[in-house]
Structure formats: C-alpha cells, structure tokens
Design a protein around this motif. Structure first.
Motif, short mmCIF file in Angstrom:
data_model
loop_
_atom_site.label_atom_id
_atom_site.label_comp_id
_atom_site.label_asym_id
_atom_site.label_seq_id
_atom_site.Cartn_x
_atom_site.Cartn_y
_atom_site.Cartn_z
N ALA A 44 0.85 -1.19 0.00
CA ALA A 44 0.00 0.00 0.00
C ALA A 44 0.88 1.24 0.00
N ARG A 45 0.33 2.33 -0.48
CA ARG A 45 0.97 3.64 -0.37
C ARG A 45 0.45 4.27 0.91
N PHE A 46 1.37 4.84 1.70
CA PHE A 46 0.94 5.61 2.87
C PHE A 46 1.19 7.08 2.57
N VAL A 47 0.38 7.93 3.18
CA VAL A 47 0.50 9.37 2.98
C VAL A 47 0.32 10.05 4.33
N PHE A 48 1.23 10.97 4.66
CA PHE A 48 1.08 11.85 5.81
C PHE A 48 0.75 13.25 5.29
N PHE A 49 -0.20 13.91 5.96
CA PHE A 49 -0.66 15.23 5.54
C PHE A 49 -0.44 16.26 6.63
N SER A 50 -0.32 17.53 6.19
CA SER A 50 -0.31 18.64 7.14
C SER A 50 -1.74 18.90 7.59
N GLU A 51 -1.90 19.78 8.53
CA GLU A 51 -3.24 20.15 9.02
C GLU A 51 -4.10 20.74 7.91
N SER A 52 -3.47 21.36 6.91
CA SER A 52 -4.23 21.99 5.82
C SER A 52 -4.41 21.07 4.61
N GLY A 53 -3.86 19.85 4.68
CA GLY A 53 -4.06 18.89 3.61
C GLY A 53 -2.91 18.75 2.64
N ASP A 54 -1.82 19.48 2.85
CA ASP A 54 -0.64 19.31 1.99
C ASP A 54 0.01 17.97 2.30
N ILE A 55 0.53 17.32 1.26
CA ILE A 55 1.21 16.05 1.45
C ILE A 55 2.61 16.33 2.01
N LEU A 56 2.89 15.75 3.17
CA LEU A 56 4.18 15.91 3.82
C LEU A 56 5.15 14.78 3.48
N LEU A 57 4.62 13.57 3.40
CA LEU A 57 5.44 12.38 3.19
C LEU A 57 4.59 11.29 2.58
N TYR A 75 -2.31 13.44 10.50
CA TYR A 75 -3.25 13.01 9.45
C TYR A 75 -2.53 12.00 8.56
N HIS A 76 -3.20 10.88 8.27
CA HIS A 76 -2.61 9.83 7.46
C HIS A 76 -3.68 9.06 6.70
N SER A 77 -3.22 8.33 5.67
CA SER A 77 -4.11 7.51 4.86
C SER A 77 -3.30 6.38 4.25
N THR A 78 -3.98 5.31 3.86
CA THR A 78 -3.35 4.23 3.10
C THR A 78 -4.18 3.93 1.87
N ILE A 79 -3.48 3.60 0.79
CA ILE A 79 -4.13 3.25 -0.48
C ILE A 79 -3.53 1.92 -0.93
N PRO A 80 -4.32 0.84 -0.93
CA PRO A 80 -3.78 -0.45 -1.36
C PRO A 80 -3.28 -0.41 -2.80
N LEU A 81 -2.15 -1.06 -3.03
CA LEU A 81 -1.57 -1.19 -4.37
C LEU A 81 -1.74 -2.59 -4.92
N SER A 82 -1.88 -3.57 -4.04
CA SER A 82 -2.06 -4.97 -4.43
C SER A 82 -3.55 -5.32 -4.27
N PRO A 83 -3.98 -6.46 -4.83
CA PRO A 83 -5.41 -6.82 -4.70
C PRO A 83 -5.90 -6.79 -3.26
N LEU A 113 -6.06 10.37 -4.89
CA LEU A 113 -5.17 10.02 -5.99
C LEU A 113 -4.77 11.25 -6.80
N ALA A 114 -5.71 12.16 -7.01
CA ALA A 114 -5.40 13.40 -7.73
C ALA A 114 -4.38 14.24 -6.95
N ALA A 115 -4.52 14.30 -5.63
CA ALA A 115 -3.57 15.05 -4.81
C ALA A 115 -2.18 14.41 -4.89
N LEU A 116 -2.13 13.08 -4.89
CA LEU A 116 -0.83 12.39 -5.03
C LEU A 116 -0.20 12.69 -6.38
N ASP A 117 -1.01 12.68 -7.45
CA ASP A 117 -0.49 13.00 -8.78
C ASP A 117 0.08 14.41 -8.81
N ARG A 118 -0.62 15.38 -8.20
CA ARG A 118 -0.12 16.75 -8.15
C ARG A 118 1.18 16.82 -7.35
#
Length: 125
Positions: A44-57, A75-83, A113-118
């Motif tokens: 999975a892809r993990f994402v850490f965000f700032s309080e305003s929603g900017d991607i930090l890591l 703030y964090h999220s996970t997006i599965p990459l495998s089935p 996903l759009a935020a990750l692309d940006r």
C-alpha cells in the motif's frame, strides 16, 4: 478487521486489517494516540498530511518496507496497491471514536489520488 484484544476497553489494541485494492482509508488522525502498522501480505501507499491537507510524506509499505509508525495527531491515509493489503495494527486503547478526526479535505479515493499526482508532478524545492 479482526480484533485480537479482548474488549474495546483494553489498554492495548492489536488488529489484523484487510483492505481491498478498490478501498481507501480517508485521511484521519487520532488525538494523542500513535499507530504502528506491520505489513503482512500485500502493499500500500501511505501518505502523511499537514493540518491543511498538503502532502508531507508518502511511501510504499510492502515486504521490503514492512513497518510504519504513525505519530499521534498526524493526518494519514493508506491506499492499497495490491489486490489485498493485510496488516497488523497496534495502538493504545481503549477505543474512543471521538478521538478520531476525519480530515475535511480529500474525502474520496479519486481526490486522494489526484492530490498524489499533483504532489509527484510538483517541482521539488
């Protein structure tokens, strides 16, 4: 989700969580509580965000990078990459739904996903 702890009031929670590739955890944070993820099968892809929603890591959790510590109030999220992305989550209990804050931005997988692309397309400073 399979809970390995005996009750919601238990002081330590261990869970086995399975996410399908078409699932995404909306960005959220836990007040005064950190999480540790240990990857079992999948990735999975993990994402850490700032309080305003900017991607930090952002990075990938997989068999080569199997451990992630999410700090309290991050703030964090996970997006599965495998089935299937299966992981062991360890956190301090007891469970308190009021202690979780959902982010007011990036509510859908498409928005995330759009935020990750940006983020990837943005010039690095």
């Amino acid at each position: 989700r399979i809970c390995l702890h005996p009750t919601l009031e238990d002081p330590h929670h261990d869970m086995i969580i399975a996410q399908r590739v078409d699932n995404c955890v909306a960005p959220h944070k836990h007040a005064n509580k950190s999480d540790t993820y240990h990857v079992m099968p999948g990735s999975a892809r993990f994402v850490f965000f700032s309080e305003s929603g900017d991607i930090l890591l952002t990075g990938v959790l997989d068999q080569q990078h199997p451990i992630l510590r999410v700090p309290a109030n991050q703030y964090h999220s996970t997006i599965p990459l495998s089935p299937w992305f299966v992981f062991h989550e360890s956190a301090r209990g007891p469970f308190n739904a009021a202690g979780m804050t959902k982010a007011p931005w990036l509510r859908t997988k498409e928005e995330l996903l759009a935020a990750l692309d940006r983020h990837v397309a943005a010039p690095q400073r």
